[in-house]
Design an enzyme around this catalytic site. Structure first.
Site, PDB file in Angstrom:
ATOM      1  N   LYS A 213       0.679  -1.535  -0.043  1.00  0.00           N
ATOM      2  CA  LYS A 213      -0.219  -0.014  -0.138  1.00  0.00           C
ATOM      3  C   LYS A 213       0.752   1.136  -0.188  1.00  0.00           C
ATOM      4  O   LYS A 213       0.966   2.275  -0.935  1.00  0.00           O
ATOM      5  CB  LYS A 213      -0.814  -0.145   1.261  1.00  0.00           C
ATOM      6  CG  LYS A 213      -1.615   1.509   1.301  1.00  0.00           C
ATOM      7  CD  LYS A 213      -2.792   1.066   2.559  1.00  0.00           C
ATOM      8  CE  LYS A 213      -3.924   2.177   2.918  1.00  0.00           C
ATOM      9  NZ  LYS A 213      -4.395   2.381   3.705  1.00  0.00           N
ATOM     10  N   GLU A 219      10.626  -4.450   5.075  1.00  0.00           N
ATOM     11  CA  GLU A 219      10.116  -5.533   3.948  1.00  0.00           C
ATOM     12  C   GLU A 219      10.063  -6.362   2.944  1.00  0.00           C
ATOM     13  O   GLU A 219      11.397  -7.054   2.144  1.00  0.00           O
ATOM     14  CB  GLU A 219       9.042  -7.379   5.365  1.00  0.00           C
ATOM     15  CG  GLU A 219       9.960  -7.026   6.845  1.00  0.00           C
ATOM     16  CD  GLU A 219       9.500  -6.151   7.355  1.00  0.00           C
ATOM     17  OE1 GLU A 219       9.034  -5.261   7.249  1.00  0.00           O
ATOM     18  OE2 GLU A 219       8.888  -6.235   8.628  1.00  0.00           O
ATOM     19  N   GLY A 273      -4.901  -1.916   5.082  1.00  0.00           N
ATOM     20  CA  GLY A 273      -3.747  -2.974   4.265  1.00  0.00           C
ATOM     21  C   GLY A 273      -4.910  -3.870   4.713  1.00  0.00           C
ATOM     22  O   GLY A 273      -5.099  -5.597   3.924  1.00  0.00           O
ATOM     23  N   ARG A 274      -5.648  -4.539   6.271  1.00  0.00           N
ATOM     24  CA  ARG A 274      -6.119  -5.823   6.461  1.00  0.00           C
ATOM     25  C   ARG A 274      -7.133  -6.166   5.879  1.00  0.00           C
ATOM     26  O   ARG A 274      -7.962  -7.198   6.199  1.00  0.00           O
ATOM     27  CB  ARG A 274      -5.944  -5.587   7.724  1.00  0.00           C
ATOM     28  CG  ARG A 274      -6.674  -4.928   8.913  1.00  0.00           C
ATOM     29  CD  ARG A 274      -6.575  -5.132   9.874  1.00  0.00           C
ATOM     30  NE  ARG A 274      -6.995  -3.583  11.318  1.00  0.00           N
ATOM     31  CZ  ARG A 274      -6.413  -2.524  10.926  1.00  0.00           C
ATOM     32  NH1 ARG A 274      -4.759  -2.213  10.327  1.00  0.00           N
ATOM     33  NH2 ARG A 274      -6.526  -1.994  11.534  1.00  0.00           N
ATOM     34  N   GLU A 360      -5.224  -6.755  14.699  1.00  0.00           N
ATOM     35  CA  GLU A 360      -4.854  -4.896  14.512  1.00  0.00           C
ATOM     36  C   GLU A 360      -5.687  -4.273  14.650  1.00  0.00           C
ATOM     37  O   GLU A 360      -5.942  -3.012  14.744  1.00  0.00           O
ATOM     38  CB  GLU A 360      -4.318  -5.274  13.033  1.00  0.00           C
ATOM     39  CG  GLU A 360      -3.079  -4.232  12.630  1.00  0.00           C
ATOM     40  CD  GLU A 360      -2.206  -4.371  11.710  1.00  0.00           C
ATOM     41  OE1 GLU A 360      -1.467  -4.840  11.557  1.00  0.00           O
ATOM     42  OE2 GLU A 360      -2.536  -3.947  10.563  1.00  0.00           O
ATOM     43  N   HIS A 391      -5.633 -32.702  18.307  1.00  0.00           N
ATOM     44  CA  HIS A 391      -3.882 -33.467  18.433  1.00  0.00           C
ATOM     45  C   HIS A 391      -3.187 -32.421  18.905  1.00  0.00           C
ATOM     46  O   HIS A 391      -1.970 -32.776  18.738  1.00  0.00           O
ATOM     47  CB  HIS A 391      -3.779 -34.556  17.426  1.00  0.00           C
ATOM     48  CG  HIS A 391      -4.540 -35.262  16.946  1.00  0.00           C
ATOM     49  ND1 HIS A 391      -4.841 -37.077  17.322  1.00  0.00           N
ATOM     50  CD2 HIS A 391      -5.505 -35.212  16.121  1.00  0.00           C
ATOM     51  CE1 HIS A 391      -6.086 -37.336  16.968  1.00  0.00           C
ATOM     52  NE2 HIS A 391      -6.127 -36.063  15.981  1.00  0.00           N
ATOM     53  N   LYS A 494       7.584  -0.085  13.696  1.00  0.00           N
ATOM     54  CA  LYS A 494       7.997  -0.078  12.563  1.00  0.00           C
ATOM     55  C   LYS A 494       8.995   1.200  12.887  1.00  0.00           C
ATOM     56  O   LYS A 494      10.081   1.560  12.508  1.00  0.00           O
ATOM     57  CB  LYS A 494       6.847   0.671  11.171  1.00  0.00           C
ATOM     58  CG  LYS A 494       6.225  -0.407  10.785  1.00  0.00           C
ATOM     59  CD  LYS A 494       5.563  -0.152   9.653  1.00  0.00           C
ATOM     60  CE  LYS A 494       4.573  -0.494   8.799  1.00  0.00           C
ATOM     61  NZ  LYS A 494       3.265  -0.303   8.361  1.00  0.00           N
TER      62      LYS A 494
HETATM   63  O1  F6P Z   1       1.696  -4.865   9.596  1.00  0.00           O
HETATM   64  C1  F6P Z   1       1.873  -3.276   9.330  1.00  0.00           C
HETATM   65  C2  F6P Z   1       1.252  -2.906   8.682  1.00  0.00           C
HETATM   66  O2  F6P Z   1       1.068  -1.486   8.561  1.00  0.00           O
HETATM   67  C3  F6P Z   1      -0.305  -3.714   7.999  1.00  0.00           C
HETATM   68  O3  F6P Z   1      -1.215  -2.500   8.622  1.00  0.00           O
HETATM   69  C4  F6P Z   1       0.351  -3.465   6.692  1.00  0.00           C
HETATM   70  O4  F6P Z   1      -1.148  -4.425   6.361  1.00  0.00           O
HETATM   71  C5  F6P Z   1       1.369  -3.977   6.177  1.00  0.00           C
HETATM   72  O5  F6P Z   1       1.939  -3.121   7.086  1.00  0.00           O
HETATM   73  C6  F6P Z   1       2.144  -4.029   5.146  1.00  0.00           C
HETATM   74  O6  F6P Z   1       1.781  -2.620   4.316  1.00  0.00           O
HETATM   75  P1  F6P Z   1       2.111  -2.369   3.001  1.00  0.00           P
HETATM   76  O7  F6P Z   1       0.981  -2.277   2.162  1.00  0.00           O
HETATM   77  O8  F6P Z   1       2.855  -0.698   2.889  1.00  0.00           O
HETATM   78  O9  F6P Z   1       4.098  -2.833   2.228  1.00  0.00           O
END
Ligand code: F6P
Length: 530
Positions: A213, A219, A273-274, A360, A391, A494
């Site tokens: 987003k 990462e 995002g979620r 979240e 199990h 972050k």
């Molecule tokens: O994990 C935190 C977050 O901000 C989420 O809300 C989001 O889905 C994710 O990081 C990834 O963010 P982006 O889509 O901006 O890479």
């Protein structure tokens, strides 16, 4: 109710608090003998059955929960979401993931503008692009067909699409349309995840979709640079244009990264995002794998639940009932966790996805106005498909802690089990169980659960299931009067990670000592550098 008033100050909340003592005197064994109660606690909509008769609740409890819903202005809050009001007030944004699956002729406004045409513009672009890739009219730099897709993303840009991809494995139409193709997901910054993802793939036949987003997530950007290098070192830098596309709200950064903006698929800041699996975040990689027509059915399933939530009276409204009972279990009966137990291996990624959607969203300590909550919101979600879970951790659920369970069954697959009913010492004695084992073999029962039955596991039903959980989480947040759509805790994490990274880099390059942290953190970082 004035929005600044805490829900726990209302008469309706206090009435439910007082009602807990009545419920503690009941036992599910007895409640389940009342067929009229059980009948009233079954709801069906569009093929989905919800049975909540195994909740520790009477019909009086249900009535009191509806009064709580009224006191929290639940109906008005749902309407405000669909009307595009800026209900994500701390980020000053609308919350319109429902627009992502709305029919083409729907009108959903954000800031005075109907967003549905923009949504369909992107969907049409995805349809066209995925058809070109799948048919071989869009090929790689060496003229070979792109049969494999690696989607890079993390959190909401990963978990939802992975859930849908995994769930679609038992849909015969999806199995047929994805024959000979592979979709892989690269999320973790651990180099092992890169290695695992590219093992067996040929850059000549691979398309990389960078999903972020913000297009700044550490990462994702590191993994995107690694795969850009993987492609350009094998095929030359110009190959990136044919082998890398992006999904983002930040098209400027996409271009800066070296991806042609024509090969970028947009979404909007009113999609959290979620909650983004129905945007290009999920629809692009999934359409590349299964074809757009299959994914359109998934969107239609989610849309059916969106209409249900908005228009169905609360008595028959599946996500509202689920949300109210989650609040009942967490805030009144004091059960902090919930187990998500689908009886289908294809739903193995449901719990990991809902962990993010729920925790979240509702893991908050203040009301939407910033007032500290005098009660605990949110719940700890975890789960595994049955029968694997049986199990593993079911012992704790049967005889240890009380953990409300969601059993999800698929009619055309395995049937769900119910939690073991009561086994009394008297029964055990009658069965001649040795006296030293009687206490160990006793089941007190009275463990709450709900059952959600799906007719089958096709793209449409998967869309319904996703939307049920999304709306349930929102309902809980509306009742608790918190903002379920921001995530300041993660943002703080972050920025702390950025500080640590800066210090580690300075120590490595300029040989500076670690500074600015407490003794424990400084010692750990110094040890790591050594
Ligand atoms: O994990 C935190 C977050 O901000 C989420 O809300 C989001 O889905 C994710 O990081 C990834 O963010 P982006 O889509 O901006 O890479």
């Amino acid at each position: 109710m004035a929005s600044s008033k805490l829900i726990s100050d209302t008469e309706q909340w206090k009435e439910l608090k007082a009602h807990v003592a009545d419920i503690k005197k009941t036992h599910l064994r007895d409640l389940l003998c009342d067929d009229a109660r059980s009948r009233a606690m079954m709801v069906e909509f569009d093929g989905i059955l919800l049975d909540y008769s195994r909740q520790q609740a009477t019909l009086e409890t249900v009535g009191k929960l509806f009064k709580l819903a009224e006191a929290s202005s639940l109906k008005q809050k749902i309407d405000r979401m669909y009307n595009g009001d800026h209900i994500n007030s701390t980020e000053n944004r609308s919350v319109l993931h429902v627009a992502l699956r709305a029919p083409r002729d729907a009108v959903i406004q954000s800031d005075g503008k109907n967003v549905v045409p923009e949504v369909w513009k992107v969907l049409d672009k995805i349809k066209e692009f995925s058809e070109r890739v799948r048919s071989g009219s869009w090929v790689g730099a060496t003229g070979k067909q792109l049969k494999d897709v690696v989607a890079i993303g993390i959190g909401g840009s990963f978990l939802g699409p992975l859930f849908v991809h995994t769930a679609l494995q038992t849909d015969p139409e999806a199995a047929e349309s994805s024959r000979g193709r592979q979709l892989r997901f690269l999320a973790n910054v651990d180099p092992i995840d890169v290695a695992r993802n590219i093992t067996g793939l040929n850059p000549e036949t691979t398309l990389v979709v960078v999903v972020s987003k913000t297009f700044t997530t550490a990462e994702t950007m590191l993994n995107a640079r690694t795969l850009r290098e993987w492609i350009s070192s094998a095929l030359g830098p110009s190959a990136v244009a044919k082998h890398m596309v992006a999904v983002s709200t930040n098209l400027t950064l996409v271009e800066k990264f070296g991806i042609d903006p024509n090969n970028a698929f947009a979404f909007w800041d009113w999609v959290g995002g979620r909650y983004s699996v129905c945007s290009a975040v999920g629809v692009l990689p999934l359409s590349l794998q299964y074809g757009f027509p299959v994914i359109e059915k998934f969107l239609k399933g989610a849309s059916s639940i969106d209409q249900h939530v908005r228009s169905e009276p609360f008595e028959r409204n599946i996500p509202v009932l689920l949300g109210l009972f989650s609040v009942w279990n967490v805030s009144f009966l004091g059960y902090p966790a919930r187990a998500i137990l689908p009886y289908s291996q294809a739903l193995e990624k449901l719990a990991p996805h809902i962990q993010q959607v729920s925790m979240e969203s509702n893991g908050k300590g203040v009301s939407i106005d910033g007032v500290p909550l005098p009660f605990e919101a949110g719940e700890i979600d975890f789960g595994e498909p049955g029968t694997n879970g049986q199990h593993s951790f079911y012992q704790l659920i049967h005889q240890g802690r009380v953990i409300p369970c969601d059993f999800i069954g698929v009619v055309k697959s395995q049937q769900p089990v119910y939690l073991k009913g009561e086994v009394t010492p008297e029964q055990l004695q009658k069965e001649n169980v040795p006296s030293h084992l009687v206490a160990h073999k006793t089941f007190t029962g009275n463990r709450p659960s709900v059952s959600i039955l799906l007719p089958s596991l096709n793209a449409y039903n998967i869309g319904q299931l996703l939307a049920i959980y999304e709306h349930r989480v929102a309902v809980q947040g509306f009742i608790w009067n918190i903002n379920s759509f921001d995530q300041w805790g993660v943002e703080l994490g972050k920025s702390l990670a950025t500080q640590v990274r800066k210090q580690l880099n300075a120590s490595r390059t300029k040989k500076e000592s670690i500074q600015g942290f407490n003794f424990s953190t400084t010692s750990l970082l110094t040890r790591y550098l050594q």
